[in-house]
Design a protein around this motif. Structure first.
Motif, mmCIF file in Angstrom:
data_model
loop_
_atom_site.group_PDB
_atom_site.id
_atom_site.type_symbol
_atom_site.label_atom_id
_atom_site.label_comp_id
_atom_site.label_asym_id
_atom_site.label_seq_id
_atom_site.Cartn_x
_atom_site.Cartn_y
_atom_site.Cartn_z
ATOM 1 N N ASP A 41 -2.550 3.099 -6.872
ATOM 2 C CA ASP A 41 -1.189 3.636 -6.811
ATOM 3 C C ASP A 41 -1.285 5.146 -6.655
ATOM 4 O O ASP A 41 -2.381 5.706 -6.570
ATOM 5 N N ASP A 42 -0.128 5.815 -6.605
ATOM 6 C CA ASP A 42 -0.133 7.275 -6.590
ATOM 7 C C ASP A 42 -0.687 7.789 -7.917
ATOM 8 O O ASP A 42 -0.509 7.154 -8.969
ATOM 9 N N TYR A 152 -4.471 6.186 -4.163
ATOM 10 C CA TYR A 152 -4.625 5.860 -2.747
ATOM 11 C C TYR A 152 -5.616 6.808 -2.068
ATOM 12 O O TYR A 152 -6.433 6.389 -1.234
ATOM 13 N N GLN A 153 -5.538 8.071 -2.418
ATOM 14 C CA GLN A 153 -6.378 9.069 -1.759
ATOM 15 C C GLN A 153 -7.840 8.975 -2.178
ATOM 16 O O GLN A 153 -8.715 9.483 -1.484
ATOM 17 N N TYR A 193 0.159 -1.514 10.560
ATOM 18 C CA TYR A 193 0.032 -0.343 9.683
ATOM 19 C C TYR A 193 -0.490 0.802 10.536
ATOM 20 O O TYR A 193 -1.597 0.720 11.061
ATOM 21 N N LEU A 195 -1.521 4.328 9.913
ATOM 22 C CA LEU A 195 -1.754 5.302 8.851
ATOM 23 C C LEU A 195 -1.759 6.728 9.375
ATOM 24 O O LEU A 195 -1.559 7.669 8.605
ATOM 25 N N ILE A 210 5.506 5.308 5.464
ATOM 26 C CA ILE A 210 4.483 5.314 4.424
ATOM 27 C C ILE A 210 4.428 6.733 3.865
ATOM 28 O O ILE A 210 4.191 7.680 4.618
ATOM 29 N N GLN A 214 0.048 8.151 0.500
ATOM 30 C CA GLN A 214 -0.409 6.758 0.498
ATOM 31 C C GLN A 214 -1.032 6.333 1.820
ATOM 32 O O GLN A 214 -1.408 5.156 1.980
ATOM 33 N N ARG A 215 -1.163 7.237 2.758
ATOM 34 C CA ARG A 215 -1.624 6.869 4.100
ATOM 35 C C ARG A 215 -3.146 6.732 4.166
ATOM 36 O O ARG A 215 -3.837 7.482 4.868
ATOM 37 N N THR A 216 -3.657 5.790 3.411
ATOM 38 C CA THR A 216 -5.081 5.468 3.443
ATOM 39 C C THR A 216 -5.221 3.956 3.497
ATOM 40 O O THR A 216 -4.235 3.211 3.386
ATOM 41 N N TYR A 219 -3.465 1.599 0.991
ATOM 42 C CA TYR A 219 -2.111 1.086 1.195
ATOM 43 C C TYR A 219 -2.163 -0.324 1.765
ATOM 44 O O TYR A 219 -1.437 -1.219 1.323
ATOM 45 N N ALA A 223 -0.889 -3.835 -0.062
ATOM 46 C CA ALA A 223 0.164 -4.597 0.626
ATOM 47 C C ALA A 223 -0.279 -6.029 0.908
ATOM 48 O O ALA A 223 0.459 -6.991 0.646
#
Length: 653
Positions: A41-42, A152-153, A193, A195, A210, A214-216, A219, A223
């Motif tokens: 998550d974030d 996510y990162q 997706y 990203l 997105i 979270q653009r990795t 995500y 999902a």
């Protein structure tokens, strides 16, 4: 339960004691789970709904998704439950989050990296092809420390770093998620997706943004695992005749495959008008997903049954479904009578639609304010594609504002200018003439293919405009292997000049440009009886017929050339001729050029000469024509007979 009408967790000092009491009571009889799972998550998220674990087992996979047991904390009909029911879902604003459950209840129910928590767990077994072959659903107690946070990162770095503590676990999750994604796509689901540009396709076929953080690949992992878990829970409930809030998505009779829609979406991303048309088409075809007590399938995901069960902290429908499942596992009666569940489904559907409409109105108004401010500031480059489209449509209806030409040039050079922009400029009034006069040549040079689309758009904008028609002809004197075509375009009484080219498509495109320029008064329009102006035929190559004018010793040297020397000379004819003329004092090699044909397809004619000898060639480029002329002259020099060869030929005869 910690929450009831008489014991709300919002009362100061009540939550901690109530959680402790609930934990002591609920842990009895629950399986204790100690294996490590990851909560992706974030980094700053406080509502941690789920934790994931995946293991390779022989030729297949075992995947477990733990979901925060909110139903064990929030009693049905309690004050917090009623508040959550009214809210429907958590609200994520740009500057804050408004929890559906309220802050205290959310903290009591969320999964934790440091404290034990009760969870509803779904364990799925998959074969090597990604087909689910088994499902188990149960309540468990997650031991303190068994759930670990990963942002996510952090996921991409952990996947490539074998020394990372969660490397193998994340690798297994990623591999299974990619397998499940491929399987969904093969079934025809619209699963995309992106990203890099920050968008994904939601379950209803709509494009959703997105968040940047979270653009990795994390995500995608989350999902796909949540989709798998929700589908597994839905089928598990069906097998037990257990009514829950199923998530149904029905389609119109005329459906489209995910592959076709994916291709259309990719093509429309940079064109706001096409994108809006596509979204409208998707909505008409796919419709909106709804909740119902009976399963009716989910078309967008290509699943026979689906539900929402993995986000009970932030979505009330998930809490309702979890409460039903937990009571069933505990052997208690269904908490909602049949009519009540149908009523609840309708209530949630109505609330979701109202929120959707309110969000659309809010986003539209916010976009309008942002657009107005950016236009007032002259900050055109900050406009998103939709804002730019609306702004430019309005501006071309009046006069250009300062800075707009600079922005048009920037968009052209950045590759984001659209044919629609050109179409709007054609329809603009005389105030745009100076910009058009400077801008059109640059567009024509970089994107000649824009003209047909721009004219088509122009025809839809201007009242009374008619579609473009083309007239074609072929030069009767052109050779079969090198035909020359002439094309002109017209819109009603407006006729563009004939354009010629050796490729018919090139002639058509340039004819569209001539019509475009003529409509805007930047080029002369043609009369209906005008005939094509065919390019002059290239002069026939002049053979060297006066080889005897060369000195005898020079002629003898040329006659003595072996094949290797001839090939070397022909490899650089321009340079060789210059050196040859200088070495033998034959004067300067002279090249004379003439140009014919239209500006977009010129025909160059080059005549090379020295020492009374000459040769002529024609071609589409100046350099190539020069080389061809030099090659022709040199070839003639190396093959023309000398004086002695002529005498020997006469004697032999």
């Amino acid at each position: 339960m910690i929450d009831s009408d008489n014991a709300s967790p919002y009362r100061t000092g009540m939550v901690t004691a109530a959680v402790s009491e609930a934990a002591t009571h609920e842990r009895a009889g629950l399986q204790s789970y100690a294996q490590t799972s990851v909560m992706i998550d974030d980094q700053e998220s406080r509502d941690l709904d789920d934790a994931i674990r995946v293991d390779r087992i022989g030729d297949g996979w075992v995947a477990t998704v733990h979901v925060a047991a909110v139903a064990a904390i929030i009693a049905e009909g309690s004050a917090t439950d009623e508040q959550a029911r009214a809210a429907g879902e958590s609200k994520y604003l740009s500057h804050k989050v408004i929890p559906m459950l309220g802050g205290a209840a959310e903290r009591a129910a969320t999964l934790s990296a440091s404290e034990g928590r009760q969870a509803l767990s779904v364990t799925m077994t998959f074969d090597t092809a990604g087909e689910r072959i088994g499902t188990e659903v149960d309540r468990v107690w997650l031991q303190a420390g068994s759930c670990q946070r990963v942002s996510y990162q952090q996921v991409p770095a952990a996947l490539v770093d074998a020394s990372h503590g969660h490397h193998q676990l994340l690798t297994d999750i990623d591999e299974l998620a990619q397998l499940l994604l491929a399987r969904r796509r093969n079934s025809g689901a619209l699963a995309i997706y992106d990203l890099l540009r920050g968008y994904a396709i939601g379950e209803e076929g709509a494009i959703v943004a997105i968040p940047a953080q979270q653009r990795t690949c994390g995500y995608v992992m989350v999902a796909e695992m949540m989709i798998a878990a929700n589908a597994a829970i839905a089928e598990w409930c069906i097998d037990r005749d257990l009514p829950i809030l199923f998530r149904n998505h029905r389609t119109s009779l005329i459906g489209e495959s995910g592959t076709d829609l994916a291709a259309d979406i990719a093509a429309a991303l940079d064109d706001p008008e096409l994108f809006e048309q596509l979204q409208s088409r998707v909505n008409r075809t796919l419709g909106k997903a709804t909740y119902d007590a009976a399963p009716r399938g989910h078309h967008g995901l290509r699943l026979e049954a689906y539900c929402h069960a993995t986000s009970p902290l932030r979505r009330y429908a998930d809490l309702v479904t979890q409460r039903i499942i937990c009571d069933h596992i505990a052997g208690r009666e269904h908490p909602y009578p049949s009519t009540a569940l149908h009523t609840l489904a309708g209530e949630i559907n109505t609330a979701v639609e109202k929120r959707r409409q309110a969000t659309a109105v809010h986003m539209k108004e916010r976009s309008r304010r942002e657009r107005v401010q950016r236009i007032l500031d002259g900050n055109y480059s900050a406009l998103d594609p939709k804002q730019w489209r609306k702004m430019f449509d309005l501006m071309t209806a009046v006069a250009p504002s300062p800075g707009i030409e600079t922005e048009l040039v920037r968009r052209l050079n950045a590759g984001v200018l659209a044919p629609a922009d050109l179409g709007r400029m054609i329809a603009a009034g005389p105030a745009w003439n100076n910009i058009r006069r400077r801008f059109y040549p640059a567009v024509r040079a970089q994107h000649p293919e824009f003209a047909p689309s721009a004219l088509s758009i122009f025809a839809t904008i201007v009242e009374g405009a008619v579609p473009v028609e083309v007239e074609e002809s072929r030069d009767p004197h052109s050779e079969d292997h090198r035909p020359v075509f002439a094309v002109r375009a017209r819109m009603g009484d407006q006729i563009g000049q004939w354009q010629t080219a050796q490729a018919k498509k090139t002639a058509q495109t340039q004819a569209m440009w001539e019509l475009l320029l003529g409509i805007n008064g930047l080029a002369a329009l043609a009369g209906p009886d005008d005939q094509p102006h065919w390019p002059k035929p290239a002069a026939a190559p002049l053979a060297v017929t006066e080889a005897s004018t060369l000195p005898d010793d020079v002629r003898q040297q040329l006659d003595a050339f072996n094949p290797a020397r001839r090939n070397a000379a022909l490899g650089n004819p321009v340079g060789w001729l210059a050196d040859f003329a200088a070495t033998h004092h034959l004067g300067v090699v002279d090249y004379a050029f003439t140009t014919d044909g239209p500006p977009h397809a010129p025909v160059f004619t080059c005549t090379v000469g020295f020492a009374g000898l000459s040769h002529t060639e024609a071609g589409a480029s100046k350099k190539a024509t020069k080389v061809a002329a030099a090659t022709g002259l040199l070839s003639s020099l190396l093959t023309a007979p000398g004086p002695n060869q002529e005498d020997e030929g006469d004697t032999a005869s």
